[in-house]
Design a protein around this motif. Structure first.
Motif, PDB file in Angstrom:
ATOM      1  N   LEU A 190       0.840  -1.214   0.000  1.00  0.00           N
ATOM      2  CA  LEU A 190       0.000   0.000   0.000  1.00  0.00           C
ATOM      3  C   LEU A 190       0.871   1.260   0.000  1.00  0.00           C
ATOM      4  O   LEU A 190       2.060   1.194   0.337  1.00  0.00           O
ATOM      5  N   VAL A 210      -8.431   6.508   4.292  1.00  0.00           N
ATOM      6  CA  VAL A 210      -8.722   7.484   3.241  1.00  0.00           C
ATOM      7  C   VAL A 210     -10.125   8.095   3.404  1.00  0.00           C
ATOM      8  O   VAL A 210     -10.260   9.307   3.625  1.00  0.00           O
ATOM      9  N   LEU A 211     -11.147   7.255   3.299  1.00  0.00           N
ATOM     10  CA  LEU A 211     -12.507   7.823   3.270  1.00  0.00           C
ATOM     11  C   LEU A 211     -12.955   8.452   4.590  1.00  0.00           C
ATOM     12  O   LEU A 211     -13.634   9.477   4.594  1.00  0.00           O
ATOM     13  N   TYR A 260      -7.741  -0.035   4.672  1.00  0.00           N
ATOM     14  CA  TYR A 260      -7.000   1.156   4.244  1.00  0.00           C
ATOM     15  C   TYR A 260      -7.945   2.162   3.590  1.00  0.00           C
ATOM     16  O   TYR A 260      -7.949   3.349   3.937  1.00  0.00           O
ATOM     17  N   ILE A 261      -8.765   1.673   2.640  1.00  0.00           N
ATOM     18  CA  ILE A 261      -9.657   2.597   1.922  1.00  0.00           C
ATOM     19  C   ILE A 261     -10.637   3.276   2.883  1.00  0.00           C
ATOM     20  O   ILE A 261     -10.859   4.481   2.820  1.00  0.00           O
ATOM     21  N   SER A 262     -11.196   2.479   3.806  1.00  0.00           N
ATOM     22  CA  SER A 262     -12.192   3.070   4.693  1.00  0.00           C
ATOM     23  C   SER A 262     -11.556   3.938   5.774  1.00  0.00           C
ATOM     24  O   SER A 262     -11.836   5.131   5.884  1.00  0.00           O
ATOM     25  N   MET A 288      -2.214   7.987   4.922  1.00  0.00           N
ATOM     26  CA  MET A 288      -2.121   7.484   3.551  1.00  0.00           C
ATOM     27  C   MET A 288      -0.690   7.151   3.157  1.00  0.00           C
ATOM     28  O   MET A 288      -0.418   6.154   2.513  1.00  0.00           O
ATOM     29  N   ILE A 320      -6.820  -4.031   2.500  1.00  0.00           N
ATOM     30  CA  ILE A 320      -7.152  -3.038   1.474  1.00  0.00           C
ATOM     31  C   ILE A 320      -8.481  -2.357   1.840  1.00  0.00           C
ATOM     32  O   ILE A 320      -8.600  -1.129   1.798  1.00  0.00           O
TER      33      ILE A 320
END
Ligand code: PFF
Length: 466
Positions: A383, A402-403, A397-399, A461, A394
């Motif tokens: 990542l 980032v989001l 990480y995205i939730s 990030m 993954i």
């Protein structure tokens, strides 16, 4: 039936506080808070965490709960009701729980498996690492336990706010606290000799509580602050749509400020108890090195090793420990499913029952993909923050990385600059209550929190401060 009865509501303040605390008290409190405290100078981290909880955490949590109660809507439609141009923010805060629910339930399944493993003593004679690896890479068992866990959560949400979520939280939360205190006290009285060194629980307690300023540089202090902020942000369950959904079920007569304080106190005390439970125990049996484990490897490898090393009583403590972890995971998973169910009910005018079935099917499909990431199509992806990831990581990480910070930044901009903080303060003072931290709230939501969140987003990030 009027609109409120159809959506459901908490019976009163206690039910709401316990449900929201149940959401806040989750795996984060257990598998990350103690590790971060040990890594970041013990008492120093605790101090920074408490200061942030009273300022940054207070502003974010207050904002979301008030948005829910004010709009009487789940996250998907709540933001658009505040300002029609900001409907997109509802989408952000509903995508987050859709991503988190499946993998949290997969982990919930692992916890069920471990509780049973300690009941049956079937870990004896294996290494904890081998046992965990063998289990998660099996193509069948993780799926079975995931499905059991998910269906249980769905059943609670299906039953509704009052007879499902609230009732569950009022039973599980007090038991959770009692179990934690029991295991915590037990852990303080442990001692173990490795060759010529004897380590005691009290030595571990010192590492946890006494602030360590040794070698403290500006960069280290920044790391402490970021770690505490990231942990707090996740721990109070903001930016996941949860607190907006729960806020929408809070009776108008409830004193919101008192509730926010109680939720934060509950969450922080439990996180501290988790440290009391984990740090001395791990330190006694594994020394300083053991304290570097966090997340799944702490829960499913280090702790089982410790319980095995305790001898006879270890399996009993293991059962109690995983039961406690299970309760924490259940009440958090219920809240995250509720965030999506509330959104679907409000947006698509579905009944709770129908929304629950739809959400369960979505979580089932995504959860199978997560489970398969360890078996059918195992791969390793690096990542942007440097960590090696499988499907679960993954999603995480995205939730989380980032989001969620983006959702929180946008929420601060909407409240601080578009609808203005007074709109939230008005919700807090609707029954003539006082809101003594008014100035602090305004400064936080307009300036400090969004700026801090931008840094948090970048740090999470890309991990630029190592
Ligand atoms: N506060 C929760 C925790 O510490 O684990 C955050 C959370 C994560 C809540 C996942 C709900 C959830 F499904």
């Amino acid at each position: 039936m009027n609109e409120n009865q159809k959506r459901g509501s908490f019976s009163g303040t206690l039910g709401f506080v316990l449900a929201a605390a149940g959401s806040a008290v989750g795996l984060g409190n257990i598998w990350r808070f103690p590790y971060l405290a040990a890594k970041n100078g013990g008492g120093l981290f605790l101090l920074v965490y408490i200061i942030l909880a009273l300022t940054f955490g207070f502003a974010l949590l207050s904002t979301e709960i008030a948005i829910g109660r004010k709009t009487n809507q789940g996250p998907l439609t709540a933001y658009g009701k505040l300002n029609s141009k900001w409907s997109f923010l509802g989408l952000f805060s509903s995508v987050v729980p859709i991503i988190i629910l499946p993998y949290y339930c997969v982990i919930g399944g692992w916890i069920v498996k471990y509780m049973i493993a300690f009941l049956n003593e079937d870990m004896l004679g294996t290494t904890a690492d081998g046992y965990f690896g063998g289990f998660i890479t099996s193509p069948v068992f993780p799926i079975v336990f995931f499905v059991i866990f998910l269906f249980f959560i769905a059943l609670v949400v299906y039953k509704g706010v009052n007879s499902g979520i609230e009732r569950l939280s009022t039973i599980l939360m007090p038991i959770l606290v009692v179990l934690m205190i029991g295991i915590g006290v037990f852990s303080l009285f442990q001692n173990h000799t490795d060759g010529s060194v004897t380590r005691t629980g009290l030595d571990g307690l010192k590492i946890y509580l006494i602030p360590n300023f040794e070698g403290l540089t500006f960069k280290k202090l920044l790391t402490v602050i970021f770690d505490a902020m990231g942990q707090l942000f996740f721990s109070i369950s903001v930016a996941m749509g949860i607190m907006v959904a729960y806020g929408s079920y809070v009776p108008k007569k409830t004193n919101l400020l008192k509730s926010v304080n109680q939720i934060e106190i509950f969450d922080t005390v439990v996180a501290m108890l988790a440290g009391l439970m984990i740090i001395p125990t791990v330190f006694v049996f594994q020394g300083q090195e053991g304290l570097s484990a966090a997340g799944p490897s702490l829960l499913f490898v280090s702790m089982p090793k410790v319980f095995n090393a305790m001898g006879g009583i270890g399996s009993l403590i293991g059962i109690a420990f995983f039961l406690m972890v299970l309760f924490a995971a259940i009440t958090s998973s219920v809240s995250i499913m509720e965030a999506i169910v509330a959104s679907f009910m409000d947006k698509f005018k579905m009944t709770r029952q129908k929304a629950t079935v739809v959400v369960t099917v979505i979580a089932l499909v995504l959860g199978l993909i997560v489970c398969g990431g360890y078996s059918f199509y195992y791969f390793e992806l690096t990542l942007p923050n440097g960590s090696i990831a499988q499907v679960l990581d993954i999603f995480d990480y995205i939730s989380n990385y980032v989001l969620m910070p983006i959702t929180a930044i946008l929420t601060c901009i909407l409240v601080g600059w578009v609808i203005k903080p007074q709109a939230i303060i008005d919700e807090f003072t609707a029954n003539g209550e006082k809101f003594p931290r008014r100035g602090l709230y305004i400064v936080m939501v307009k300036f400090v929190a969004p700026v801090m969140l931008v840094f948090l987003l970048l740090q999470q990030m890309f991990n630029f401060i190592k």
